[in-house]
Design a protein around this motif. Structure first.
Motif, PDB file in Angstrom:
ATOM      1  N   GLU A   1      23.404  40.883  -1.321  1.00 15.94           N
ATOM      2  CA  GLU A   1      23.455  40.540  -2.742  1.00 15.94           C
ATOM      3  C   GLU A   1      23.683  39.035  -2.944  1.00 15.94           C
ATOM      4  OE1 GLU A   1      22.673  42.400  -5.433  1.00 15.94           O
ATOM      5  OE2 GLU A   1      22.056  43.807  -3.867  1.00 15.94           O
TER       6      GLU A   1
ATOM      7  N   LYS B   1      20.449  37.228  -2.287  1.00 17.92           N
ATOM      8  CA  LYS B   1      19.504  37.391  -3.405  1.00 17.92           C
ATOM      9  C   LYS B   1      19.888  36.480  -4.567  1.00 17.92           C
ATOM     10  CE  LYS B   1      18.273  42.213  -2.586  1.00 17.92           C
ATOM     11  NZ  LYS B   1      18.471  43.593  -3.066  1.00 17.92           N
ATOM     12  N   GLU B   2      21.180  36.430  -4.883  1.00 16.04           N
ATOM     13  CA  GLU B   2      21.651  35.572  -5.972  1.00 16.04           C
ATOM     14  C   GLU B   2      21.379  34.105  -5.662  1.00 16.04           C
ATOM     15  OE1 GLU B   2      25.775  36.431  -6.621  1.00 16.04           O
ATOM     16  OE2 GLU B   2      25.367  38.522  -7.178  1.00 16.04           O
TER      17      GLU B   2
ATOM     18  N   GLN C   1      19.011  32.897  -3.745  1.00 19.47           N
ATOM     19  CA  GLN C   1      17.567  32.664  -3.820  1.00 19.47           C
ATOM     20  C   GLN C   1      17.070  32.547  -5.265  1.00 19.47           C
ATOM     21  OE1 GLN C   1      14.912  32.828  -1.041  1.00 19.47           O
ATOM     22  NE2 GLN C   1      16.752  31.898  -0.218  1.00 19.47           N
ATOM     23  N   THR C   2      17.717  33.249  -6.176  1.00 19.15           N
ATOM     24  CA  THR C   2      17.250  33.248  -7.566  1.00 19.15           C
ATOM     25  C   THR C   2      18.054  32.335  -8.476  1.00 19.15           C
ATOM     26  OG1 THR C   2      18.615  35.178  -8.050  1.00 19.15           O
ATOM     27  CG2 THR C   2      16.336  35.601  -7.390  1.00 19.15           C
ATOM     28  N   SER C   3      19.023  31.622  -7.928  1.00 17.72           N
ATOM     29  CA  SER C   3      19.866  30.730  -8.713  1.00 17.72           C
ATOM     30  C   SER C   3      19.041  29.613  -9.338  1.00 17.72           C
ATOM     31  CB  SER C   3      20.955  30.134  -7.812  1.00 17.72           C
ATOM     32  OG  SER C   3      21.643  29.119  -8.488  1.00 17.72           O
ATOM     33  N   LYS C   4      19.394  29.253 -10.549  1.00 16.64           N
ATOM     34  CA  LYS C   4      18.683  28.178 -11.261  1.00 16.64           C
ATOM     35  C   LYS C   4      18.935  26.825 -10.590  1.00 16.64           C
ATOM     36  CE  LYS C   4      17.048  30.692 -14.587  1.00 16.64           C
ATOM     37  NZ  LYS C   4      15.777  31.309 -14.335  1.00 16.64           N
TER      38      LYS C   4
ATOM     39  N   VAL D   1      19.187  26.087  -7.549  1.00 18.36           N
ATOM     40  CA  VAL D   1      18.899  26.267  -6.132  1.00 18.36           C
ATOM     41  C   VAL D   1      18.417  24.951  -5.509  1.00 18.36           C
ATOM     42  CG1 VAL D   1      16.506  27.046  -6.397  1.00 18.36           C
ATOM     43  CG2 VAL D   1      17.843  27.834  -4.483  1.00 18.36           C
TER      44      VAL D   1
ATOM     45  N   LEU E   1      15.348  27.599  -0.141  1.00 20.88           N
ATOM     46  CA  LEU E   1      14.080  28.328  -0.065  1.00 20.88           C
ATOM     47  C   LEU E   1      13.553  28.420   1.362  1.00 20.88           C
ATOM     48  CD1 LEU E   1      12.415  26.809  -3.243  1.00 20.88           C
ATOM     49  CD2 LEU E   1      13.626  28.993  -3.036  1.00 20.88           C
TER      50      LEU E   1
ATOM     51  N   ARG F   1      15.023  34.654   6.142  1.00 20.28           N
ATOM     52  CA  ARG F   1      15.163  35.837   5.290  1.00 20.28           C
ATOM     53  C   ARG F   1      16.380  36.642   5.734  1.00 20.28           C
ATOM     54  NH1 ARG F   1      10.517  39.361   2.794  1.00 20.28           N
ATOM     55  NH2 ARG F   1      11.921  40.848   1.866  1.00 20.28           N
TER      56      ARG F   1
END
Length: 133
Positions: A41, A44-45, A47-50, A52, A57, A61
């Motif tokens: 989790e 995932k957070e 990777q999707t953080s504004k 970032v 990136l 994985r």
């Protein structure tokens, strides 16, 4: 009113057993399972953080299946990844990953059962279908 008393005593015994079950200390397996979910989790957070960082990136994985023997190599690879040292969230995540690895190879070594050693499954996991809400 003896039958009513028996029912009440049975109910009290059942509730007591339920409370004891909830108060039981976590097992090695449950600790590894919960920590792996927490790490997944957090990744995932991240990777999707504004906010970032571009290096995030490029991180390896991080899909974890603690029943797959290859997860140990995946954890080592993530901790050893040389980039993103300056990103606090990545450093914190690496500490959690290092902790999970240590727990798996030291404390829980005899308690874990690996069901597969399919390293490709950790690279492109088959995710369960999303249930409609």
């Amino acid at each position: 009113n003896l039958p009513t008393m028996k029912v009440l005593l049975s109910l009290v015994a059942l509730l007591s057993a339920a409370l004891l079950a909830c108060a039981a200390p976590p097992t090695c397996y449950s600790r590894v399972l919960s920590l792996s979910k927490e790490i997944t989790e957090s990744f995932k957070e991240l990777q999707t953080s504004k906010a970032v960082d571009s290096c995030v990136l490029t991180l390896p994985r991080l899909y974890l299946d603690i029943h797959n023997y290859c997860v140990l190599a995946k954890l080592r690879e993530f901790v050893a990844y040389p980039r993103c040292e300056r990103v606090l969230e990545v450093s914190e995540l690496k500490e959690k990953v290092r902790s999970l690895y240590t727990i798996m190879i030291s404390y829980c070594r005899r308690d874990l059962v690996f069901l597969t050693d399919d390293c490709n499954a950790l690279e492109s996991p088959v995710l369960p279908p999303i249930e409609p809400s």
